[in-house]
Design a protein around this motif. Sequence first.
Motif, PDB file in Angstrom:
ATOM      1  N   GLU A 139       4.356   3.250   3.130  1.00 24.15           N
ATOM      2  CA  GLU A 139       3.049   3.876   3.034  1.00 24.15           C
ATOM      3  C   GLU A 139       2.028   2.834   2.558  1.00 24.15           C
ATOM      4  O   GLU A 139       2.388   1.839   1.925  1.00 24.15           O
ATOM      5  CB  GLU A 139       3.075   5.060   2.056  1.00 24.15           C
ATOM      6  N   LYS A 140       0.757   3.084   2.846  1.00 26.34           N
ATOM      7  CA  LYS A 140      -0.309   2.191   2.389  1.00 26.34           C
ATOM      8  C   LYS A 140      -0.357   2.189   0.867  1.00 26.34           C
ATOM      9  O   LYS A 140      -0.377   3.249   0.243  1.00 26.34           O
ATOM     10  CB  LYS A 140      -1.640   2.651   2.975  1.00 26.34           C
ATOM     11  N   ILE A 141      -0.375   0.989   0.281  1.00 26.62           N
ATOM     12  CA  ILE A 141      -0.363   0.891  -1.172  1.00 26.62           C
ATOM     13  C   ILE A 141      -0.995  -0.422  -1.604  1.00 26.62           C
ATOM     14  O   ILE A 141      -0.882  -1.441  -0.917  1.00 26.62           O
ATOM     15  CB  ILE A 141       1.086   0.999  -1.723  1.00 26.62           C
ATOM     16  N   PHE A 142      -1.715  -0.393  -2.747  1.00 28.52           N
ATOM     17  CA  PHE A 142      -2.290  -1.598  -3.343  1.00 28.52           C
ATOM     18  C   PHE A 142      -1.736  -1.736  -4.757  1.00 28.52           C
ATOM     19  O   PHE A 142      -1.901  -0.845  -5.600  1.00 28.52           O
ATOM     20  CB  PHE A 142      -3.824  -1.501  -3.385  1.00 28.52           C
ATOM     21  N   ARG A 143      -1.060  -2.861  -5.012  1.00 28.28           N
ATOM     22  CA  ARG A 143      -0.484  -3.062  -6.328  1.00 28.28           C
ATOM     23  C   ARG A 143      -0.442  -4.558  -6.634  1.00 28.28           C
ATOM     24  O   ARG A 143      -0.101  -5.367  -5.778  1.00 28.28           O
ATOM     25  CB  ARG A 143       0.925  -2.471  -6.418  1.00 28.28           C
ATOM     26  N   ALA A 144      -0.799  -4.887  -7.857  1.00 25.70           N
ATOM     27  CA  ALA A 144      -0.738  -6.263  -8.363  1.00 25.70           C
ATOM     28  C   ALA A 144      -1.375  -7.263  -7.405  1.00 25.70           C
ATOM     29  O   ALA A 144      -0.834  -8.349  -7.159  1.00 25.70           O
ATOM     30  CB  ALA A 144       0.711  -6.642  -8.637  1.00 25.70           C
ATOM     31  N   GLY A 145      -2.514  -6.900  -6.836  1.00 26.58           N
ATOM     32  CA  GLY A 145      -3.227  -7.811  -5.959  1.00 26.58           C
ATOM     33  C   GLY A 145      -2.696  -7.896  -4.548  1.00 26.58           C
ATOM     34  O   GLY A 145      -3.127  -8.743  -3.760  1.00 26.58           O
ATOM     35  N   HIS A 146      -1.738  -7.002  -4.185  1.00 26.50           N
ATOM     36  CA  HIS A 146      -1.154  -6.989  -2.842  1.00 26.50           C
ATOM     37  C   HIS A 146      -1.477  -5.658  -2.162  1.00 26.50           C
ATOM     38  O   HIS A 146      -1.207  -4.586  -2.728  1.00 26.50           O
ATOM     39  CB  HIS A 146       0.363  -7.164  -2.906  1.00 26.50           C
ATOM     40  N   LEU A 147      -2.045  -5.723  -0.962  1.00 27.47           N
ATOM     41  CA  LEU A 147      -2.316  -4.533  -0.170  1.00 27.47           C
ATOM     42  C   LEU A 147      -1.331  -4.479   0.993  1.00 27.47           C
ATOM     43  O   LEU A 147      -1.274  -5.397   1.814  1.00 27.47           O
ATOM     44  CB  LEU A 147      -3.750  -4.564   0.377  1.00 27.47           C
TER      45      LEU A 147
ATOM     46  N   ASP B 133     -13.015   0.605  -1.752  1.00 28.23           N
ATOM     47  CA  ASP B 133     -12.704   1.575  -0.692  1.00 28.23           C
ATOM     48  C   ASP B 133     -13.129   1.039   0.673  1.00 28.23           C
ATOM     49  O   ASP B 133     -12.451   1.255   1.674  1.00 28.23           O
ATOM     50  CB  ASP B 133     -13.403   2.910  -0.981  1.00 28.23           C
ATOM     51  N   HIS B 134     -14.274   0.346   0.689  1.00 27.56           N
ATOM     52  CA  HIS B 134     -14.752  -0.193   1.960  1.00 27.56           C
ATOM     53  C   HIS B 134     -13.797  -1.256   2.494  1.00 27.56           C
ATOM     54  O   HIS B 134     -13.466  -1.256   3.686  1.00 27.56           O
ATOM     55  CB  HIS B 134     -16.143  -0.802   1.780  1.00 27.56           C
ATOM     56  N   GLN B 135     -13.345  -2.170   1.624  1.00 29.92           N
ATOM     57  CA  GLN B 135     -12.389  -3.194   2.057  1.00 29.92           C
ATOM     58  C   GLN B 135     -11.094  -2.559   2.552  1.00 29.92           C
ATOM     59  O   GLN B 135     -10.523  -2.972   3.569  1.00 29.92           O
ATOM     60  CB  GLN B 135     -12.082  -4.142   0.894  1.00 29.92           C
ATOM     61  N   SER B 136     -10.622  -1.555   1.809  1.00 28.97           N
ATOM     62  CA  SER B 136      -9.397  -0.872   2.205  1.00 28.97           C
ATOM     63  C   SER B 136      -9.534  -0.259   3.589  1.00 28.97           C
ATOM     64  O   SER B 136      -8.618  -0.354   4.422  1.00 28.97           O
ATOM     65  CB  SER B 136      -9.059   0.215   1.177  1.00 28.97           C
TER      66      SER B 136
END
Length: 463
Positions: free
Chosen positions: A123-131, A167-170
């Motif tokens: 699933e889409k996830i952003f954690r510790a500077g990693h998307l 949110d825009h970058q994502s």
Amino acid sequence: MSNEKKSADVSSYEPEGPLGEGFHLSTGPGPEKMLQIQRRIHEKMDDYKDYSFSATEKRALMIFFDLAQEFDSLEDFFAVCTAVPRSLFNIDCRLYLAMGPDDFVPVGRTESRAPVCSSVPLEKIFRAGHLFIPIRGNLELVDQLPFKPAGDVIGCFEFYKMDDLSDHQSLFFEKFVNRVGFQLHSKILRRKGQEHLEFVRNLVKDVGHNVIVPNMYFKLFYNRLRDRIENIRKLESDIEGKSIAKIRTDLDILYNGLVSQFNEIHSHYEQTSLFLETLLRRQHFEEGRYIVEKRPCNLLKQIIEPQLERYRSRFEDRGIRLDISMGGVPDREVRIVADVGLISQVYANLFSNAVKYTRDETMCDGRRDKFAAYGWDMVKDYFRNGWDGLKLNVYTTGPHIQEQDREMLFQPGFRSDNVGNEYGSGHGLFFVRQVVELHGGEVGYEPQDGGNNFYFVLPLREN
């Protein structure tokens, strides 16, 4: 009779062009489809207005689309996918591709030494500077994979070294990855189509080499059978003046000859049927590759001896003796797990080459000899995973193959300079390599005293 020319009925004209039979000219999509297309155009216009992508972001999408068309190979495409974010946004990234149900391998990256994620999220996830943004396969693509990917995820894009994520970058990166996915689907399906076509071409060669060419021997078998039948007719005309004992002897000779001829024809028929059933399995055509059906079997009884019987008379016709005294010969049962039909054809190709290329040679003890030998050796810890190997050898006397030719022996279409006038297509050893590698094994050649040894090694597992 009227001389008026009839006008052509244009509405019934069906062109024959590059799209093939079944493609018909039409006036375009119907009104409902046109309304649907127009509706989607306006929806996309509204979407892009809401996205509010910057000039650089729009440029990134356009550059990616252009380069995805320009660079045709999958390997180049993987590089394009990661190069665009790195060049326009100075963001490092990696592209992963599913190689198994839960096995993801990086196929494109901007840094070669950066640590690779060991567990790719679905699933889409952003954690510790990693998307992480997964790439989901469409139904057509997923159904063509040799495995069922978890969650239908066929790949994943990782952007990293990011301090934060708006949110825009994502949203932008998600739309970018969606376009990567669309192109990836198209290119994978195209490559699979090319590989499928190449497989069918090779399959045609395999059928020709392993079935059609050997079937020419049926003509020889039937000619010999006809001769024996003619001998029965001669016996009938010569019966006068012969003793009962002499007639019985002649009948025994004819009977034994007919039985021998029948057995030879029947054996050839059985092996031809086995080869056809193996090569023309429905699964091969559906998958576009050979599907190996492994099962436990007796190597000597089920594979080697039937092929040896097929070629025994040909060895005899050429004055080639068979020697089983050279190491590891089959006085004991060895059971392997293999596709009997395909490995049988491997031996058929090796024995066929032995018939054609065995020559008189001076041995180490000074005597002249002309023979072929077969056997096997156990090789401990042969494979990197620790499995033992079963090395299967087919040796023939004759001059060594030239050193510059040895690396090419198992390549498609290659024929060494020492083949002389012997018939061949250069496909037999390539087929051997294909089948052995499908079994997880390796093929090879080694010059030995007085001749040449072709071998293949299959992995052995205790269970």
